[in-house]
Design an enzyme around this catalytic site. Structure first.
Site: not given
Lengths: 232, 218, 218, 232
Positions: C46-49, C88
């Site tokens: 998930s690209e928020n980290g 990320s």
């Protein structure tokens, strides 16, 4: 299913695929935090014509220095070298190509390589021999030079702990270049002191995430000290 | 009398301010850590990835995983942080380190510094020096005013390959403290017993001498 | 019959391979997580980290500090890693994510994708979509083959502002599976009961149809 | 001697020096990991004409959204906005300038700003409206665009724990943009849940080192959830 189990049993498996002429990125600063067993395996394999990217090149009989004896290294990209006599000899004779790169630029080149950033600008080296042949550009009135990123077919790093998913944690200043090196290899191999179960490493405190790591092997480390200085 | 290495370090330590993050190079700069004034706190950054460098370890404390940028065994102070080389140089190149102290072969009146390469000799590399001189907010250079042959190292223009340009702000030599600005060396202080004449004689670059040049307090 | 959202997700799940790191966009792509084949393991980024995204939390597990890129509360699997946004996107842009699945308004035969902006409507932003399409090794787009008016979304050239160029490799629509290469849509599979004629009719871009077009297994 | 004690007692001290027209970099993703009290203080101060750099702009009555009501924000640089009606109104009326930036590019711009890198190249956005007016350059046959870094007079971040030296640790995905934001402010203020003694945070697992942080304040957090989704 193999899933995400990246642990391999022996050094042959760990370095499988390394071939003559490849670029090898190695973590470590001096003799601190170096993948001792992986380097020994490269010596055993006698892989040749390597371009090695590492902050330093070890000493005569330890670290990357042991790859010099058999002339396995064609070129080294480093910030500080020459702590060993074989290196000096090969550099002077011209059988070893040396590309000196400022330490911070070297770290950033590896990080950029791993992060899909092909080039960046830095003030470091402007007006010095390092800037030769490089684009100069002003930002906000200050001149910077363009530096291109580094990636390699292989990266070898040394970590303290790993889980089988390839998540890595480093110990103290043995961290150094290892996290950046780990991101910049097409195949990244981590030699570690201890393998723990997934979940044992705190998710918020993993230095290198498993996505960057292809193989993990448990090693035994001599951890030689280059300059032992003590106070009384 | 020209200053001893320790006296140079003592004089440099007077440049420290409370709350400074400081990077000390190899040699005389390293000695500065021994003379931090009692009434201030500074935190030492070692570019291999340590903020809050402590003293050398005791025999029992020696740990191969804890070294400084000079590859010497070292300790960390309480509240230190350890990080990777990219983050370390983000601190340095991003201008977060308040002061860096380093040695040099030559400095010139433009603030250029040459400290890493002597053509004809084997070149070992610049390590982090180019990053430090390009990134630190303040740079103090420590060196002898002249080389062993008596030739000035304070030049109108460096002769050796450069480490960085327009970056040196202050120089503490065995003879004097000088500020570099407006294309000249400005004499601020002289070593106890050293005459302005001697400093003038050993400074090949343009030297600006004020009417009164106080002696250093070392 | 055109596929349901779930059936599209099922078909996309057949693109997953053991050991894949996968980023799933909002909408249909999110559903893919429900259909990971039993005999393989994938890890969701998930690209928020977050690497190793788990299912939604139970009421008791809800934690404001644990969300996914869609800002929904979420959990982490055992062995997950959590990191900052720069790291990320280093994963994403550095080509370390094996597959990204995302929706689109339009795709064209060059592999261009438009998914974030409709001129005249309020633009909310691209979020991480541009990074994902520029960085992932493989991109699968899920969308309906045509819009509600029956107009094709598979074009010779996108009409909307682009999210990325030359990046879409595969498309799973409610009617077909198509590969994008050599400047054309190559028909690989058709939805059960859907004719090649219908697909042809709803594909405005260049469509390459092989002699035999198997039905999807959904 | 003040030394390295960065803890301040009240929000006035925390945000002292913030002035009209400044650039403010804020950590947070959606409403997760946002410095709630610092934002409230900026509202109280009624500082105006701010350029805000943040991945999002909150909702109508929470997060950075509360600075919209009094029209304190002149320009926002973000990757995803418009989760609130005041924002929409101001954007449509043109009283709020919006610069949309891909999420990864935004994170990297902050990191680069903090790291002294004035610009870098990325494939993200090439061929899209984001690339307009930006230099395109090929590396290894692929086109990339040049993106410039971001710094600000102030950065405000939210962390879980801090020591008085300003070392910060984040919790779970509340980390997000905070570490990069922390490096990119000329003055960086951290609002945290807990202040611990120096030495309590593991030196190898500090997310933001004290050198980047100027002030630390202990806050009380509502931690509003934007999209509560649960399984049964």
């Amino acid at each position: 299913m193999a899933g995400f189990d990246k642990v391999v049993d022996n050094y042959e498996q760990a370095m499988q695929g390394l071939q003559d002429g490849m670029t090898l990125i190695a973590g470590g600063f001096g003799l601190c935090g170096i993948p001792e067993g992986l380097i020994a395996e490269i010596k055993r394999m006698n892989t040749r014509e390597l371009t090695v990217v590492s902050n330093n090149c070890g000493v005569d009989d330890f670290g990357l220095g042991i790859l010099l004896e058999g002339q396995q290294i064609k070129k080294i990209i480093a910030s500080y070298v020459g702590e060993n006599s074989i290196f000096e000899k090969q550099a002077i004779e011209g059988t070893l190509d040396v590309e000196l790169t400022p330490q911070g630029t070297l770290a950033e080149k590896m990080r950029a390589g791993g992060a899909g950033i092909p080039a960046f600008y830095t003030a470091t080296g402007f007006g010095t021999p390092v800037a030769e042949g490089k684009e100069v550009r002003e930002f906000d009135g200050r001149p910077y030079i363009m530096e291109e990123s580094i990636t390699g077919e292989f990266a070898i790093v040394k970590a303290w702990k790993a889980d089988r998913y390839g998540n890595l944690v480093y110990r103290d200043t043995a961290m150094n270049f290892n996290p950046m090196a780990a991101t910049a290899g097409k195949i990244t191999v981590a030699e570690v002191e201890e393998i723990v179960e997934p979940g044992e490493l705190d998710p918020c405190h993993i230095h290198t995430q498993g996505i960057f790591v292809d193989r993990v092997i448990k090693g035994n480390f001599e951890k030689r000290i280059e300059r032992r200085v003590t106070r009384s | 009398m020209s200053l001893s290495r320790e006296q140079i370090a003592i004089r440099v330590s007077q440049e420290l301010k409370d709350g400074y993050y400081v990077n000390l190079g190899i040699g005389i700069p390293t000695l500065v850590a021994n003379y931090v004034p009692d009434d201030i706190e500074v935190m030492l950054q070692s570019e291999n990835g340590l903020l809050g460098m402590g003293p050398y370890p005791t025999e029992e404390e020696v740990d191969a995983d804890m070294i400084n940028a000079g590859k010497e065994t070292v300790t960390a102070v309480t509240g230190a942080a350890i990080f990777n080389s990219a983050d370390s140089f983000a601190m340095i190149r991003g201008g977060h380190v308040d002061l860096t102290v380093l040695g040099a072969f030559e400095v010139d009146q433009q603030g250029n510094i040459a400290s890493w390469m002597i053509p004809g000799k084997l070149v070992k590399g610049m390590g982090g020096a180019m990053d430090l001189v390009a990134g630190a907010k303040n740079i103090v250079v420590t060196m002898t005013h002249a080389n062993k042959k008596g030739e000035s190292k304070m030049l109108s223009e460096c002769t050796l390959p450069l480490t960085g340009v327009n970056c040196v702000k202050k120089i503490v030599t065995d003879l004097a403290v000088l500020e570099v600005k407006d294309g000249a060396f400005h004499l601020l202080e002289r070593a106890p017993g050293v005459s302005v004449d001697e400093i003038q004689q050993k400074t090949a670059g343009k030297l600006v001498v004020p009417e009164f040049v106080p002696e250093m307090n070392v």
